[in-house]
Design an enzyme around this catalytic site. Sequence first.
Site, PDB file in Angstrom:
ATOM      1  N   HIS A 290     -19.477 -33.326  -0.013  1.00 41.02           N
ATOM      2  CA  HIS A 290     -18.701 -32.115  -0.265  1.00 41.02           C
ATOM      3  C   HIS A 290     -18.487 -31.414   1.080  1.00 41.02           C
ATOM      4  O   HIS A 290     -19.440 -31.131   1.795  1.00 41.02           O
ATOM      5  CB  HIS A 290     -19.433 -31.193  -1.236  1.00 41.02           C
ATOM      6  CG  HIS A 290     -18.561 -30.092  -1.756  1.00 41.02           C
ATOM      7  ND1 HIS A 290     -17.643 -30.306  -2.767  1.00 41.02           N
ATOM      8  CD2 HIS A 290     -18.430 -28.802  -1.382  1.00 41.02           C
ATOM      9  CE1 HIS A 290     -16.995 -29.174  -3.000  1.00 41.02           C
ATOM     10  NE2 HIS A 290     -17.446 -28.246  -2.176  1.00 41.02           N
TER      11      HIS A 290
ATOM     12  N   SER B 292     -12.605 -26.932  -2.340  1.00 43.10           N
ATOM     13  CA  SER B 292     -13.726 -26.402  -3.114  1.00 43.10           C
ATOM     14  C   SER B 292     -13.256 -25.207  -3.961  1.00 43.10           C
ATOM     15  O   SER B 292     -12.289 -25.351  -4.709  1.00 43.10           O
ATOM     16  CB  SER B 292     -14.875 -26.052  -2.160  1.00 43.10           C
ATOM     17  OG  SER B 292     -16.066 -25.909  -2.876  1.00 43.10           O
TER      18      SER B 292
ATOM     19  N   ASP C 271     -20.084 -36.227  -3.800  1.00 43.19           N
ATOM     20  CA  ASP C 271     -19.884 -34.848  -4.248  1.00 43.19           C
ATOM     21  C   ASP C 271     -20.313 -34.740  -5.712  1.00 43.19           C
ATOM     22  O   ASP C 271     -19.760 -35.430  -6.565  1.00 43.19           O
ATOM     23  CB  ASP C 271     -18.395 -34.500  -4.104  1.00 43.19           C
ATOM     24  CG  ASP C 271     -18.091 -33.051  -4.451  1.00 43.19           C
ATOM     25  OD1 ASP C 271     -18.988 -32.361  -4.975  1.00 43.19           O
ATOM     26  OD2 ASP C 271     -16.950 -32.619  -4.189  1.00 43.19           O
TER      27      ASP C 271
END
Length: 332
Positions: free
Chosen positions: A301, A170, A271
């Site tokens: 995610h 991320s 995601d």
Amino acid sequence: MAGGEVRTSPELPLKLRLSLAIFSAVSNVSLRRNGTVNRRLMSLVDFKSSTNKKPIKGVTTSDTTVDSSRNIWFRAYRPREASSGENLPVIVYFHGGGFALLGANSKPYNDLCLRLSRKLPAIVVSVNYRLSPDHRYPSQYDDGFDALKFLDDNPPANADLTRCFIAGDSAGGNLAHHVTARAGEFEFRNLKILGLIPIQPFFGGEERTESETQLARAPVLSMKLTDWYWRAFLPEGSDRDHAAANVFGPKSSGISGVKFPKSLVFIGGFDPLKEWQKRYCEGLKRSGNEVKVVEYGNGIHGFYVFPELPESGLMVEEVREFMKERTGFGDQ
Ligand SMILES: *[C@@H]1O[C@H](CO)[C@@H](O)[C@H](O)[C@H]1NC(C)=O
Ligand SMILES: *[C@@H]1O[C@H](CO)[C@@H](O)[C@H](O)[C@H]1NC(C)=O
């Protein structure tokens, strides 16, 4: 479900669904409208893990200060193989959290790095960096790069820095990219980066991609949340096409001419960032770099911090194969 409606999440175990809902609700309230973070509230769901001198599944951990004035430090994970004297490759890891949340000692990251260290095996060095909005771009990149330079001068025991990989998830995946790009223009004494591993990296831009719109309310990462993170991280007055976010966008000079290693990029089907991640992979290729893209259709995610999800284990296997290919370690 109405015909044509897009699913925003795969079937997930109930317990996982609950913990995601609690984390999302608390972080939603903690990230204030005025752009600041309620750290006290956030700490209620950000459980920290301390170091362990006694091995957990063969892995011991220790913390090392890089720069106390900026609170840069790292947690090193030493698997069993290192304790018996073997020199191992190194993974420098950058945690996620939108540049604003969590730390190298947050429990999900402690557990993930421990698992990586044990299963690869590798010395994992998980870097704690400054957070936004108190510290905006490029503080996080500076901290990450300074941690690399520190490592170069102070290698942990049994760490073979000539077999170094940069990884992150991320926002940490974004950081991993930018730190690697900087490293490509720097001469280290020992450290050699053999690969970059961005896991669902956080990239963006002014445009709204199809996946952002369709998965605007996906678990863990909504579009409102990503907008909040960019506002808190990017310099005041800049938009999401800033080169930190839109790395191959209109305001970026890209990485042509920069020495860049092969990348292994992980993408999840659920995601909202997946379109930006695919464009990132295309940009890497256009700049003449090798990329292996692994997409998990059911990946939400953050799937990697949940060992109960099959993709989490598959990812570790992929990382192991990639490292083996890049280093030849494991060949007897
Ligand atoms: C933002 O809001 C919080 C809580 O209402 C307040 O304590 C803080 O001072 C505000 N910060 C700014 C920069 O406006
Ligand atoms: C929190 O939730 C509210 C209501 O859905 C939304 O308007 C707001 O943008 C959210 N905040 C963040 C930081 O995602």
